[in-house]
Each structure stands twice: as C-alpha cells, then as structure tokens.
Scaffold this active site. Structure first.
Site, PDB file in Angstrom:
ATOM      1  N   ASP A   1      -4.327   5.058   6.294  1.00  0.00           N
ATOM      2  CA  ASP A   1      -4.896   6.058   6.818  1.00  0.00           C
ATOM      3  C   ASP A   1      -5.983   5.849   8.257  1.00  0.00           C
ATOM      4  OD1 ASP A   1      -5.862   8.620   7.836  1.00  0.00           O
ATOM      5  OD2 ASP A   1      -6.604   9.213   5.822  1.00  0.00           O
TER       6      ASP A   1
ATOM      7  N   PHE B   1      -2.732  16.729   4.418  1.00  0.00           N
ATOM      8  CA  PHE B   1      -3.064  16.197   3.335  1.00  0.00           C
ATOM      9  C   PHE B   1      -1.754  16.119   2.567  1.00  0.00           C
ATOM     10  CE2 PHE B   1      -6.690  14.966   1.269  1.00  0.00           C
ATOM     11  CZ  PHE B   1      -6.450  14.870   0.077  1.00  0.00           C
TER      12      PHE B   1
ATOM     13  N   GLU C   1       0.787  -1.164   0.066  1.00  0.00           N
ATOM     14  CA  GLU C   1       0.110   0.062   0.051  1.00  0.00           C
ATOM     15  C   GLU C   1       0.858   1.279   0.058  1.00  0.00           C
ATOM     16  OE1 GLU C   1      -2.524   1.447  -0.710  1.00  0.00           O
ATOM     17  OE2 GLU C   1      -4.302   0.575   0.365  1.00  0.00           O
TER      18      GLU C   1
HETATM   19  C1  PRP Z   1      -6.128   5.695  -0.679  1.00  0.00           C
HETATM   20  C2  PRP Z   1      -4.843   4.875  -0.510  1.00  0.00           C
HETATM   21  C3  PRP Z   1      -4.963   3.748   0.362  1.00  0.00           C
HETATM   22  C4  PRP Z   1      -6.257   4.102   1.129  1.00  0.00           C
HETATM   23  C5  PRP Z   1      -5.904   4.355   2.727  1.00  0.00           C
HETATM   24  O1  PRP Z   1      -6.828   4.927  -1.556  1.00  0.00           O
HETATM   25  O2  PRP Z   1      -4.169   4.702  -1.554  1.00  0.00           O
HETATM   26  O3  PRP Z   1      -5.440   2.670  -0.285  1.00  0.00           O
HETATM   27  O4  PRP Z   1      -6.971   5.212   0.533  1.00  0.00           O
HETATM   28  O5  PRP Z   1      -7.180   4.722   3.378  1.00  0.00           O
HETATM   29  P1  PRP Z   1      -7.707   4.071   4.816  1.00  0.00           P
HETATM   30  O6  PRP Z   1      -6.652   3.488   5.385  1.00  0.00           O
HETATM   31  O7  PRP Z   1      -8.444   5.179   5.363  1.00  0.00           O
HETATM   32  O8  PRP Z   1      -8.558   3.103   4.019  1.00  0.00           O
HETATM   33  P2  PRP Z   1      -8.255   5.397  -2.427  1.00  0.00           P
HETATM   34  O9  PRP Z   1      -9.230   4.519  -1.992  1.00  0.00           O
HETATM   35  O10 PRP Z   1      -8.382   6.905  -2.359  1.00  0.00           O
HETATM   36  O11 PRP Z   1      -8.008   4.798  -3.964  1.00  0.00           O
HETATM   37  P3  PRP Z   1      -6.754   5.218  -4.671  1.00  0.00           P
HETATM   38  O12 PRP Z   1      -5.675   4.392  -4.194  1.00  0.00           O
HETATM   39  O13 PRP Z   1      -7.195   4.826  -6.236  1.00  0.00           O
HETATM   40  O14 PRP Z   1      -6.469   6.697  -4.875  1.00  0.00           O
HETATM   41 MN    MN Z   2      -5.320   3.241  -2.631  1.00  0.00          MN
END
Ligand code: PRP
Ligand code: MN
Ligand code: MG
Length: 180
Positions: free
Chosen positions: A103, A152, A99
C-alpha cells in the site's frame, strides 16, 4: 454469512489460484538451484505463502517475520515494529519476500533495507496485490499478482480489525462495516 459484509468480489478464488501457479512457475525458473530464503510477512501473507510455495518446484527455505505498523487504525502510521524476527540469517542468501499487499510501501521498504543491511545476497519482493495509489515511498515489487484500486480490500490474508483474513477471495468491504 461473511459474504453479506462484502460489497463486491474483486478477485475470485480461481483467479488467485491461477496467479499462484503462474508466479510459482516464474519463481521456479528464476531461483532454480539457488535455495532461496522465502520470507512471509505475518500475518497478511499467510494464505499467499501457503498457496504460492506449493507451486514452486525447486528447494526453498521458509521463514517468517511479523512486522506491524504502529497503531490499529486503517491508515499506516509509517513506523514499523518487529514483532517476530527471522529464525534464519539472511547473510549471503537470495531472499524473496512474500507480501499480501503493498500500500504505502513503508513495510516493505523497511524490510528490504533491513535485509540488505544484514548482507543478503539479493532481496526481491513478490506481492499478491499492489495498490500503487497508496504509495508514500517509492517501491516497485519485482513480481505482482494484481493491481487493486484505492478501496478497502479484505480477504485472503487482508484484515479489517483482524477479521476477514480467512476469506478465499479478495473483496471490497461494505462501508457500513467500518463506518459503524
Ligand atoms: C498490512 C499488509 C502489509 C502492509 C502493507 O499489514 O499485510 O504487510 O500492511 O501496507 P504498507 O505498504 O502501507 O506498509 P499490517 O501491518 O496491517 O499487519 P498484518 O499483516 O498482520 O495485517
Ligand atoms: Mn502485513
Ligand atoms: Mg493488517
């Protein structure tokens, strides 16, 4: 220049590359001869997947899963949707999930549970960035590159409204960008 939209560079390209070498070495030692299934979580993990896997010196299989939290907002909604599933079966496999950032922990806790349910032999998580202040669910990565503050952050896979993923570094977005 995109750099003008970035308040501050938190982690430089050189620091990221050095971390990939370090984590790659660790993964090589741990998974040597086990042919792990390395799963990149699209889209954010794409640059990290590319750089980290080049530093792993034992055979691996690569696959991708596209999951997204519902909604396009800045705050994760907590619901996870599978946009693209794996091509490979995880049954009996040593799975290593890659990953870009943890978050709230919701995306990864969902995936870890899913792979256990699908009878993976082991499931571990390596993340480039860890934002512990954002946690809504208890999840500790097995390996983490850098701890980041609750700001951010964008770049190196991390987007704001689908932009900034192509930056070679991790930076903090200027507030005027997301407030306008
Ligand atoms: C973002 C990031 C992680 C996830 C983390 O992906 O790349 O995969 O959020 O957040 P969390 O711990 O709160 O779940 P996103 O869902 O935005 O998709 P992306 O990778 O396509 O941007
Ligand atoms: Mn993601
Ligand atoms: Mg995103």
């Amino acid at each position: 220049m995109i750099r003008d939209e970035i308040e501050e560079i938190l982690i430089t390209e050189e620091e990221i590359q050095a971390k990939c070498r370090e984590l790659g070495k660790q993964i090589t030692e741990e998974y040597n001869g086990r042919f792990p299934l390395v799963v990149g979580v699209l889209k954010g993990a794409m640059p990290f997947m590319g750089d980290l896997t080049k530093r792993i010196d034992t055979h691996i299989e690569m696959d991708f899963m596209d999951v997204s939290s519902y909604g396009a907002g800045m705050v994760s909604s907590g619901e996870v949707k599978i946009v693209k599933d794996l091509d490979t079966s995880v049954e009996g496999r040593d799975v290593l999930i890659l990953e870009d950032i943890i978050d709230s922990g919701l995306t990864l806790s969902y995936l870890v549970k899913l792979f256990h349910y699908r009878k993976a032999k082991t499931v571990k998580v390596v993340t480039l960035l860890d934002k512990p202040d954002g946690r809504k669910i208890d999840l500790v990565p097995d390996m983490a590159g850098f701890i980041v503050p609750d700001a951010f952050v964008v770049g190196y896979g991390l987007d704001y409204a689908e932009r900034y993923r192509n930056l070679p570094y991790i930076g903090v977005l200027k507030s005027e960008i997301y407030e306008s």
